[in-house]
Write a protein that holds these residues in place. Sequence first.
Motif, PDB file in Angstrom:
ATOM      1  N   LEU A 191       4.955  78.809  30.001  1.00  0.00           N
ATOM      2  CA  LEU A 191       3.928  78.868  31.032  1.00  0.00           C
ATOM      3  C   LEU A 191       3.602  80.321  31.319  1.00  0.00           C
ATOM      4  N   SER A 192       2.324  80.549  31.416  1.00  0.00           N
ATOM      5  CA  SER A 192       1.947  81.883  31.855  1.00  0.00           C
ATOM      6  C   SER A 192       1.676  81.823  33.361  1.00  0.00           C
ATOM      7  N   GLU A 193       1.410  82.953  33.963  1.00  0.00           N
ATOM      8  CA  GLU A 193       1.145  82.949  35.405  1.00  0.00           C
ATOM      9  C   GLU A 193      -0.111  82.155  35.724  1.00  0.00           C
ATOM     10  N   ASP A 194      -1.033  82.148  34.795  1.00  0.00           N
ATOM     11  CA  ASP A 194      -2.265  81.371  35.016  1.00  0.00           C
ATOM     12  C   ASP A 194      -1.975  79.870  34.995  1.00  0.00           C
ATOM     13  N   ASP A 195      -0.990  79.524  34.179  1.00  0.00           N
ATOM     14  CA  ASP A 195      -0.672  78.091  34.045  1.00  0.00           C
ATOM     15  C   ASP A 195      -0.076  77.504  35.332  1.00  0.00           C
ATOM     16  N   THR A 196       0.436  78.381  36.232  1.00  0.00           N
ATOM     17  CA  THR A 196       1.094  77.852  37.445  1.00  0.00           C
ATOM     18  C   THR A 196       0.128  77.071  38.325  1.00  0.00           C
ATOM     19  N   GLN A 197      -1.159  77.331  38.147  1.00  0.00           N
ATOM     20  CA  GLN A 197      -2.160  76.630  38.966  1.00  0.00           C
ATOM     21  C   GLN A 197      -2.211  75.132  38.652  1.00  0.00           C
ATOM     22  N   ARG A 198      -1.768  74.807  37.465  1.00  0.00           N
ATOM     23  CA  ARG A 198      -1.891  73.372  37.082  1.00  0.00           C
ATOM     24  C   ARG A 198      -0.600  72.594  37.340  1.00  0.00           C
ATOM     25  N   ILE A 199       0.436  73.277  37.923  1.00  0.00           N
ATOM     26  CA  ILE A 199       1.714  72.578  38.105  1.00  0.00           C
ATOM     27  C   ILE A 199       1.601  71.472  39.168  1.00  0.00           C
TER      28      ILE A 199
END
Lengths: 183, 474
Positions: A79-87
């Motif tokens: 996961l990148s930091e951008d991916d945290t939005q979709r958690i």
Amino acid sequence: MRSFFIPCLTLISLALLGVFIALSTFQKVARLQLDVSTMKQQVDDDKTQRAIIVSTLSRLDTESRPADEFIKEWQRSFLSEDDTQRILPALDSLAVANVVSSSDKQNKADPGYTFRNKIIPVESVKISVSGDYYRLLNWLGAVEQEFPLARVEAVSFTNQNGLKMTSTFSFPTCFNLPASATP
Amino acid sequence: MIRETTALAFARSFTPDPVDRKVRLSERFSKRPLIAVTVHENALEVSCVAFADGKPTFSETELFNFGEVDSEAAFIRTYAAKHDTTDVAINLQYGFTAMVSNRVKLAGSRAENLDQMQYNPEKIIGEPEQIRLKHALATHPTHNFALRFDFQRGDLDRIATVMAKANLTVVHFHCGMVDLINFIIARHWKEVSSETAFIFVDTRAVFTCLLEPRALGQPGFSMDTAAQDLREEVGSRLTEILRPGRRVILINDSPVDVAAMIAERETKNEIVTPLEGIAFPELYAVCADISDHYAYDLYPNEQRAKPFAPRSYIIVPILFWALIATSGVCGVVNSYRRLRAESHLNELTQQKNAIALDMISLAQQTTGIKAKESLAHDLRDWLALAPPTQGFWIKINEALRGTLQVQNMSIDRIPGQPQMRLVITVNASEREANEAFNQVSAVLGKEGYKTIDFKTYTVPNGYQYDHLLNVPVD
């Protein structure tokens, strides 16, 4: 005879100047040849060092093949930091899919999370889900399957006015393939 | 000074100046063309002079009788141009008086004599200088006697003007008669016995004088004598000078058979002919320029001669060019060696830079590999310490299956450690609770969890299980 003293002196001085210049060219050439010799030695040393590094690199490359394979297996879960939005949406979706209701959702970035004396930045997510026990476990299993790198930091089941499971997850955001490495 | 240095470098300094009278004519003109002009009162004769082994030889003479004003200058100029020369030696054959002087005192060398006769003649001739006159000397070899010839400066100036009009430089201005006597003194003095008569005859002149080992006699002469009167003039002079048994030094350059005339007189004179066979004996004596004791030159004006370097200085230009050539060769060779070394150095520098780039690339690859290994290591650690919990809860649930009621249960991982705390609170009797807790512990033990701390508490309506565990790490 006296009138030729200065011309004689001038000619001899000019000749000696010529000799001096000639001798200085010898010195210059000697210095240059010394530079060439030193440079040749350096190039030879560099070639040897390069050969050693190439050999070491080849060995490292061979030795790191299992690590490559291992990373390749897990790479799609990074996961990148951008991916945290979709958690959180993903957790909600999984809750809906497993017929549990989610509430009290909190998430925050924890850049100083320490793991085995290493700092591993994570996205810390706390979520409560309510429902039947087996549905809660299914949801938990689904989350762990969807986010296999997620670490369950805490799980607490409470049974007051229905079963409620409060979970805290750490999603590591630091596992990225280095730019210089191609798996 | 630059000119002198250049001249020395190119060895031009070793050639004496044409007007440098301190150097013999044969040395000054060994490689330069020269014409000789014999000046009579009403005519002049011109010929080219060449030197072979220091001895002069002459071409056919050309005679010019004086005519219109300046015609003689035009004649000489044309002759000089034809023979490509700008220098002239003059043999003066008229306009002098001669006497014996016993006051003459020569200096040590030719150079000193010439200097003193030019600037301080009274020091040599022993009498106050007369402005109108210039002197020529034929000196006795061992005593202070000399034949002193006096010339009018006006005559000399006139001749110098003619030569200037002919664009010629006068390099030697002598009187043939004087030089002839000096020649005899220098080269044939051994022929002089107790009393020796010196007789010179040519087509225009008769000159006689007495030569003695310790003295010189009063000269007698007749210049510019007409050809038809020459024989009579010779006879007259012979009568004056011949005595029975007296040795005669005869130089005859005339058609008159002087030796026969002497023989006819039956005075039993021994005749010596030292310059027999030499054409133009006067001119020969002038151009031979052999005496170390010449103490005169009749040129009336100032002429400054450029100094020339002694032959011993030849080592300087030789050394100069040898060192310059050696330095030049060394310079060229070293330039080539330097270019080659620089080329090699550039090549090596390029190789070094290429290797450095390779090394950077290799270092990046190594860093990449190490970074991947580090990533793999961290990932492995992470995964090992974060096993899925769903299975764990299923197993705990199986262990707790029974009639007891679970109030709550939780796990808390110890941050950064492979440890977790499991807490279970149940509403049950003590026996049921212990049984359940034992089953949980058994399950945990079976799964590889190690107990760090284990406690059970009594809580309202039940019991609490508190187990600190070491998570199994693969």
